[in-house]
Design an enzyme around this catalytic site. Structure first.
Site, PDB file in Angstrom:
ATOM      1  N   SER A  60       0.846  -1.197   0.000  1.00  0.00           N
ATOM      2  CA  SER A  60       0.000   0.000   0.000  1.00  0.00           C
ATOM      3  C   SER A  60       0.883   1.249   0.000  1.00  0.00           C
ATOM      4  O   SER A  60       1.762   1.398   0.851  1.00  0.00           O
ATOM      5  CB  SER A  60      -0.905   0.021   1.235  1.00  0.00           C
ATOM      6  N   ASN A  96       1.259  -9.066  12.373  1.00  0.00           N
ATOM      7  CA  ASN A  96       2.178  -8.006  11.955  1.00  0.00           C
ATOM      8  C   ASN A  96       1.553  -6.638  12.113  1.00  0.00           C
ATOM      9  O   ASN A  96       0.337  -6.469  11.968  1.00  0.00           O
ATOM     10  CB  ASN A  96       2.657  -8.230  10.513  1.00  0.00           C
ATOM     11  N   CYS A 139      -6.591  -1.646   6.709  1.00  0.00           N
ATOM     12  CA  CYS A 139      -5.446  -1.864   7.603  1.00  0.00           C
ATOM     13  C   CYS A 139      -5.937  -1.732   9.052  1.00  0.00           C
ATOM     14  O   CYS A 139      -6.578  -0.739   9.389  1.00  0.00           O
ATOM     15  CB  CYS A 139      -4.353  -0.836   7.311  1.00  0.00           C
ATOM     16  N   GLY A 172      -5.312 -17.101   4.726  1.00  0.00           N
ATOM     17  CA  GLY A 172      -4.860 -18.432   5.110  1.00  0.00           C
ATOM     18  C   GLY A 172      -4.828 -19.484   4.030  1.00  0.00           C
ATOM     19  O   GLY A 172      -4.742 -20.677   4.337  1.00  0.00           O
TER      20      GLY A 172
HETATM   21  C1  DHB Z   1      -0.177  -2.732   6.985  1.00  0.00           C
HETATM   22  C2  DHB Z   1      -0.985  -3.748   7.425  1.00  0.00           C
HETATM   23  C3  DHB Z   1      -2.192  -4.011   6.772  1.00  0.00           C
HETATM   24  O1  DHB Z   1      -3.028  -5.012   7.141  1.00  0.00           O
HETATM   25  C4  DHB Z   1      -2.558  -3.245   5.701  1.00  0.00           C
HETATM   26  O2  DHB Z   1      -3.726  -3.458   5.081  1.00  0.00           O
HETATM   27  C5  DHB Z   1      -1.730  -2.240   5.273  1.00  0.00           C
HETATM   28  C6  DHB Z   1      -0.540  -1.993   5.921  1.00  0.00           C
HETATM   29  C7  DHB Z   1       1.109  -2.391   7.648  1.00  0.00           C
HETATM   30  O3  DHB Z   1       1.281  -2.658   8.829  1.00  0.00           O
HETATM   31  O4  DHB Z   1       1.970  -1.781   7.000  1.00  0.00           O
END
Ligand code: DHB
Length: 304
Positions: free
Chosen positions: A46, A69, A128, A242
């Site tokens: 992104s 994460n 996100c 998954g």
């Molecule tokens: C991040 C995590 C995400 O799930 C997402 O959609 C975009 C960015 C991240 O931590 O950078």
């Protein structure tokens, strides 16, 4: 041999397996590597309007059945991303540009630049799970989802996909809002909000605290979301969460997906990911007398 080719909003993919956003997506060289290794398409990391360093380490932790994460949207910014895309486009396969913004104006500016760089479609990150003012903070609201989608649709000609969060009471409501805004497809699901605690230090493992849980542990959640979306929208669905085998892929297709994305499995299978999944899905289709991957979409609803 069963046919693996699928079409999604005018894009033709040699197989349904798309590299998900955030996996190998910060450089054009790694996106091209995934395409050369057999990915049907790739989604970029992104990208936002300005460069961002992301959160401090640790940003990822392995947990049973997956990873949590919170990278913090690290990216070089849209202007510096042009040269990465030149590299990513070299294999001649579909490249989907993922963008995140704080509002419709930022999303439109990013979308126009991505289109100018030559991407084949856009994926709007409205999901996100942990960035203040971005992602799911916008995408949990159906009105904002509809407004941002409609603005981007008015700004570009290429197909627009909206990536949805599962961290809502009704993903179908958000999917309908994206469709009402003119989305060409929805992608589901982004990660589930999760946390791991470092027992000896008495604090969360990740520097940000919570993060997004991905991997095999979230597959039943993703399948249920795709199933619900299939009953709610007419636009195609890109399923993920998954997937690590051909049978997982078949489940998502039967739930209603037309194409699929994969992320966590890439950490295990590396360059073999796409040939492994294509071979397994092919085997499933042939052994169950299906002519094509397309023929599986929505089968679990008993209406096709
Ligand atoms: C991040 C995590 C995400 O799930 C997402 O959609 C975009 C960015 C991240 O931590 O950078």
């Amino acid at each position: 041999m069963a046919e693996l080719t699928v079409d999604i909003a005018g894009l033709r993919l040699q197989n349904p397996f798309i590299l998900a956003s955030g996996i190998w997506g910060e450089t054009g060289a790694t996106l091209a590597r995934a395409l050369r290794a057999g990915a049907g398409a790739v989604v970029t990391k992104s990208i936002g309007v300005a460069p961002r360093a992301g959160y401090a380490n640790p940003t990822i932790v392995e947990v049973p059945a997956g990873f949590i994460n919170a990278m913090g949207l690290p990216n070089p910014g849209i202007d510096a991303y042009k040269e990465e895309l030149e590299e990513a486009l070299k294999p001649g396969k579909p490249v989907i540009g993922s963008v995140f913004g704080a509002n419709a104006r930022e999303f439109c500016a990013l979308a126009r630049k991505m289109e100018g760089y030559g991407v084949h479609a856009l994926e709007l990150n409205l999901s996100c799970p942990h960035a203040q003012g971005y992602g799911a903070q916008l995408g949990q609201d159906p009105d904002i989802t509809k407004r941002i989608t409609a603005s981007v649709k008015a700004a570009v000609k290429i197909p627009v996909f909206v990536k949805l969060t599962p961290n809502v009471s009704s993903i179908a409501t958000i999917g309908k809002a994206a469709e009402a805004g003119g989305a060409d497809a929805v992608a589901a699901i982004n990660t589930l909000k999760g946390m791991a605690i470092e027992l000896e230090l008495c604090r969360p493992v990740l520097s940000h605290g919570s993060g997004g849980y991905s991997g095999p542990g979230i597959k039943p959640v993703g399948v249920a979301c795709v199933y619900d979306l299939f009953g709610a929208v007419k636009i195609p669905i890109i399923g993920m969460g998954g997937i690590s085998s051909g049978e997982d892929a078949a489940e998502y297709l039967m739930a209603g997906a037309t194409a699929l994305q994969v992320g966590s499995i890439v950490y295990k299978k590396r360059d073999r990911t796409f040939t492994h999944l294509s071979r397994e899905l092919s085997h499933f289709l042939s052994s169950h007398h299906y002519k094509s991957a397309r023929a599986l979409t929505g089968k679990a609803h008993g209406r096709s």
